[in-house]
Design a protein around this motif. Structure first.
Motif, PDB file in Angstrom:
ATOM      1  N   PHE A   1      41.292  56.839  52.890  1.00 46.97           N
ATOM      2  CA  PHE A   1      41.401  55.387  52.797  1.00 46.97           C
ATOM      3  C   PHE A   1      42.699  55.013  52.093  1.00 46.97           C
ATOM      4  O   PHE A   1      43.238  55.794  51.300  1.00 46.97           O
ATOM      5  N   MET A   2      43.180  53.804  52.380  1.00 51.07           N
ATOM      6  CA  MET A   2      44.351  53.258  51.705  1.00 51.07           C
ATOM      7  C   MET A   2      44.000  51.871  51.178  1.00 51.07           C
ATOM      8  O   MET A   2      43.266  51.134  51.838  1.00 51.07           O
ATOM      9  N   VAL A   3      44.517  51.534  50.013  1.00 51.19           N
ATOM     10  CA  VAL A   3      44.332  50.179  49.485  1.00 51.19           C
ATOM     11  C   VAL A   3      45.699  49.607  49.123  1.00 51.19           C
ATOM     12  O   VAL A   3      46.602  50.330  48.713  1.00 51.19           O
ATOM     13  N   GLY A   4      45.843  48.294  49.310  1.00 48.60           N
ATOM     14  CA  GLY A   4      47.106  47.640  48.991  1.00 48.60           C
ATOM     15  C   GLY A   4      48.053  47.543  50.164  1.00 48.60           C
ATOM     16  O   GLY A   4      49.274  47.480  49.990  1.00 48.60           O
ATOM     17  N   ASN A   5      47.500  47.512  51.390  1.00 48.30           N
ATOM     18  CA  ASN A   5      48.336  47.344  52.577  1.00 48.30           C
ATOM     19  C   ASN A   5      48.835  45.907  52.704  1.00 48.30           C
ATOM     20  O   ASN A   5      48.289  44.986  52.088  1.00 48.30           O
ATOM     21  N   ILE A   6      49.859  45.722  53.530  1.00 47.76           N
ATOM     22  CA  ILE A   6      50.343  44.376  53.829  1.00 47.76           C
ATOM     23  C   ILE A   6      49.189  43.562  54.426  1.00 47.76           C
ATOM     24  O   ILE A   6      48.537  43.996  55.379  1.00 47.76           O
ATOM     25  N   GLY A   7      48.922  42.395  53.849  1.00 45.19           N
ATOM     26  CA  GLY A   7      47.839  41.550  54.338  1.00 45.19           C
ATOM     27  C   GLY A   7      46.493  41.853  53.704  1.00 45.19           C
ATOM     28  O   GLY A   7      45.479  41.248  54.076  1.00 45.19           O
ATOM     29  N   GLU A   8      46.473  42.780  52.740  1.00 47.48           N
ATOM     30  CA  GLU A   8      45.211  43.155  52.090  1.00 47.48           C
ATOM     31  C   GLU A   8      44.668  41.988  51.269  1.00 47.48           C
ATOM     32  O   GLU A   8      45.407  41.287  50.580  1.00 47.48           O
ATOM     33  N   THR A   9      43.357  41.785  51.367  1.00 51.64           N
ATOM     34  CA  THR A   9      42.658  40.768  50.577  1.00 51.64           C
ATOM     35  C   THR A   9      41.344  41.377  50.101  1.00 51.64           C
ATOM     36  O   THR A   9      40.968  42.480  50.507  1.00 51.64           O
ATOM     37  N   PHE A  10      40.630  40.643  49.270  1.00 52.43           N
ATOM     38  CA  PHE A  10      39.315  41.129  48.844  1.00 52.43           C
ATOM     39  C   PHE A  10      38.369  41.232  50.042  1.00 52.43           C
ATOM     40  O   PHE A  10      37.473  42.079  50.065  1.00 52.43           O
ATOM     41  N   GLU A  11      38.595  40.396  51.054  1.00 53.44           N
ATOM     42  CA  GLU A  11      37.755  40.448  52.254  1.00 53.44           C
ATOM     43  C   GLU A  11      38.016  41.726  53.054  1.00 53.44           C
ATOM     44  O   GLU A  11      37.076  42.373  53.535  1.00 53.44           O
TER      45      GLU A  11
ATOM     46  N   LEU B   1      46.732  39.861  45.101  1.00 51.18           N
ATOM     47  CA  LEU B   1      46.205  41.032  44.402  1.00 51.18           C
ATOM     48  C   LEU B   1      47.225  41.508  43.371  1.00 51.18           C
ATOM     49  O   LEU B   1      48.381  41.754  43.704  1.00 51.18           O
ATOM     50  N   THR B   2      46.790  41.645  42.130  1.00 51.82           N
ATOM     51  CA  THR B   2      47.676  42.158  41.090  1.00 51.82           C
ATOM     52  C   THR B   2      47.656  43.685  41.096  1.00 51.82           C
ATOM     53  O   THR B   2      46.796  44.311  41.731  1.00 51.82           O
ATOM     54  N   LYS B   3      48.597  44.286  40.370  1.00 52.66           N
ATOM     55  CA  LYS B   3      48.639  45.745  40.272  1.00 52.66           C
ATOM     56  C   LYS B   3      47.340  46.275  39.662  1.00 52.66           C
ATOM     57  O   LYS B   3      46.772  47.270  40.132  1.00 52.66           O
ATOM     58  N   LYS B   4      46.860  45.606  38.626  1.00 51.01           N
ATOM     59  CA  LYS B   4      45.618  46.044  37.973  1.00 51.01           C
ATOM     60  C   LYS B   4      44.435  45.949  38.927  1.00 51.01           C
ATOM     61  O   LYS B   4      43.546  46.810  38.918  1.00 51.01           O
ATOM     62  N   GLU B   5      44.415  44.915  39.748  1.00 47.26           N
ATOM     63  CA  GLU B   5      43.308  44.753  40.699  1.00 47.26           C
ATOM     64  C   GLU B   5      43.335  45.843  41.768  1.00 47.26           C
ATOM     65  O   GLU B   5      42.280  46.359  42.165  1.00 47.26           O
ATOM     66  N   ILE B   6      44.523  46.208  42.228  1.00 42.00           N
ATOM     67  CA  ILE B   6      44.638  47.269  43.237  1.00 42.00           C
ATOM     68  C   ILE B   6      44.146  48.600  42.669  1.00 42.00           C
ATOM     69  O   ILE B   6      43.409  49.347  43.330  1.00 42.00           O
ATOM     70  N   ILE B   7      44.528  48.902  41.434  1.00 42.37           N
ATOM     71  CA  ILE B   7      44.064  50.135  40.786  1.00 42.37           C
ATOM     72  C   ILE B   7      42.547  50.105  40.607  1.00 42.37           C
ATOM     73  O   ILE B   7      41.850  51.103  40.850  1.00 42.37           O
ATOM     74  N   ALA B   8      42.022  48.945  40.202  1.00 39.17           N
ATOM     75  CA  ALA B   8      40.572  48.806  40.012  1.00 39.17           C
ATOM     76  C   ALA B   8      39.826  48.983  41.333  1.00 39.17           C
ATOM     77  O   ALA B   8      38.744  49.590  41.378  1.00 39.17           O
ATOM     78  N   ILE B   9      40.396  48.468  42.422  1.00 37.13           N
ATOM     79  CA  ILE B   9      39.779  48.606  43.747  1.00 37.13           C
ATOM     80  C   ILE B   9      39.709  50.077  44.142  1.00 37.13           C
ATOM     81  O   ILE B   9      38.688  50.559  44.638  1.00 37.13           O
ATOM     82  N   LYS B  10      40.794  50.803  43.907  1.00 36.86           N
ATOM     83  CA  LYS B  10      40.805  52.238  44.211  1.00 36.86           C
ATOM     84  C   LYS B  10      39.702  52.959  43.429  1.00 36.86           C
ATOM     85  O   LYS B  10      38.926  53.738  43.998  1.00 36.86           O
TER      86      LYS B  10
END
Length: 477
Positions: A329-339, A401-410
């Protein structure tokens, strides 16, 4: 003249624990021509272990973006130790940014595939000939940076000698991982056009994928089994099953020659059930599948060329056949949202992979993703040592999405998967119930009784964590 190849490895920056095949191939190719080669792996060895002899010593340093800075620092150190050193850089990062690499301290850069160009450099330096006639290199001459015409790629990969991985401290790799796993590659290049890899892979390996013959592949499998006694072989191709007929022939040869070895590979979704059955019969224990996202929007944005339904179908087939699955899986792609993240989590719940990896999207130089980020002012970092998809270092700005949110999502992905204990026990039990598979394990155990113990311990650990530790267990996360 001494020839030393150097891998400036770092445990925390490596996604897997295997000797780099590129340097192993170059070592074999150059030694086949009559020269002696030594390899220094800085994960286990010190740069002071270099042997300096005479006035013609060549040092070949492999770097990818996360370890490029360390490679440059090593080059500076080598030049202090050896005033007559000729330092040659190769690998993904120097291929994309050769002039920058020369300015940072390299004497020569090899663009893309390294065997023929590096041997030509060795011969030229050994006989005091000019570098100008060597295709596919960049070097400094009289204060100017010279770039020679592109070289031709090696069409027949079967002509290459097997990569000599014995020059690396291979037993130390096995000990670190707790499992005797060794890698090999059956092709060069990737037929796909994903935004986070291309056109870098085409610059490294050409516009078309080149395949080794099934016989040559299985010959190397036998060589590895005989010389290294691995518990498992990992095929490191970008997309192992991109030529399905080749894989069918490889599997049939493994079965025909009665080679008792387990193996795993990475590939795209979309394999046929008959092919998966044959792969299992030939020893395929785990299939790592390039999922990336559960959102069709994101899959389209990254030019993946697949759908969530195709992903689900492939995972269902793997479970029916009894092959364990690993989902990338990848997180933080172009167009990424919580949805879109929620879509990916829902997909993970449906496919129930035995193991997962979650990478933070990284716009590596030379890729279309990097160019898009540069053009739209989306780069969060400019230091190359911050570009590493296996660490918690977001380098791409994502609206909303902030940097902290992306890390938290991972981290949330990983925690969610750890809870799927029952599913993992079911998958592992079903995989090990297969009679053909049991007989293969038994025959392997007759040659090495400790493999049962290693598989049992690895299986127990996998159920408690995110599955088999097929990646570097020592990297930061």
């Amino acid at each position: 003249m001494k020839i030393t190849l150097i891998y400036p490895g770092e445990l925390s920056l490596s996604s897997a624990l295997y000797p780099p095949l590129g340097l192993s191939y170059i070592a074999s190719y150059v030694e086949q021509a009559g020269f002696k080669v030594k390899i220094i792996d800085t994960i286990f060895q010190k740069i002071e272990d270099i042997e300096i002899d005479g006035d013609k010593n060549i040092y070949g340093i492999y770097t990818a973006t996360p370890i490029h800075f360390k490679g440059i620092e090593l080059a500076k150190k080598i030049k202090k130790m050896d005033k007559n050193a000729v330092v040659v850089f190769g690998g993904p990062h120097p291929t994309i940014l050769p002039e920058e690499t020369i300015k940072a301290g390299a004497d020569i850069v090899v663009i893309g595939e390294g065997e023929e160009a590096f041997l030509s450099i060795v011969r030229a330096i050994n006989t005091n000939k000019k570098l100008d006639d060597i295709s596919g290199i960049v070097f400094r001459k009289y204060g100017k940076i010279i770039k020679t015409p592109p070289k031709h790629f090696i069409e027949n990969l079967d002509k290459l000698p097997f990569p000599d991985q014995s020059k690396f401290p291979i037993e130390k790799y096995f000990k670190l991982k707790g499992f005797r796993e060794i890698s090999m590659i059956t092709s060069r290049g990737c037929p796909m056009n994903c935004i986070f890899c291309q056109p870098t892979l085409r610059k490294l390996f050409g516009n078309t994928v080149r395949y080794r013959s099934p016989k040559n592949i299985v010959d190397e499998i036998e060589y590895l089994v005989k010389n290294f006694k691995p518990d498992m072989i990992v095929f490191s191709d970008d997309t192992f099953c991109s030529k399905e007929q080749n894989i069918i022939e490889v599997c049939n040869l493994i079965i025909k020659r009665k080679i008792d070895v387990l193996w795993r590979c990475q590939t795209r979704v979309g394999l046929k059930k008959e092919t998966l059955r044959l792969m299992k019969k030939a020893g395929c224990f785990l299939l790592a599948l390039e999922v990336e996202s559960g959102s069709q929007k994101i899959l389209n944005n990254i030019r993946k060329g697949i759908t969530p339904n195709q992903i689900i179908e492939t995972f269902i087939l793997c479970k029916k056949v009894g092959i364990l699955t690993h989902a990338y899986f990848m997180v933080g792609n172009i167009g990424e949202t919580f949805e879109t993240i929620d879509d990916s989590k829902k997909l993970m719940s449906k496919i129930k992979p035995f193991n997962i990896s979650v990478a933070i999207v990284t716009p590596y130089p030379g890729t279309d993703l990097y160019e898009f980020a540069l053009k739209n002012n989306l780069l969060l970092e400019t230091n190359w040592d911050q570009f590493c998809h296996v660490q918690n270092k977001p380098t791409l700005k994502i609206d909303g999405l902030t940097k902290k949110e992306i890390i938290a999502i991972k981290n949330d992905f990983l925690e969610q998967h750890k809870k799927s204990v029952n599913s993992k026990i079911k998958d592992l039990s079903f995989s090990l119930k297969d009679l053909i598979f049991i007989r293969k394990i038994f025959r392997i155990a007759l040659k090495d009784k400790n493999i049962i113990k290693r598989i049992f311990l690895l299986s127990f650990k996998s159920i408690k964590s995110t599955g088999f530790s097929i990646s570097n267990p020592y990297k930061n996360s």
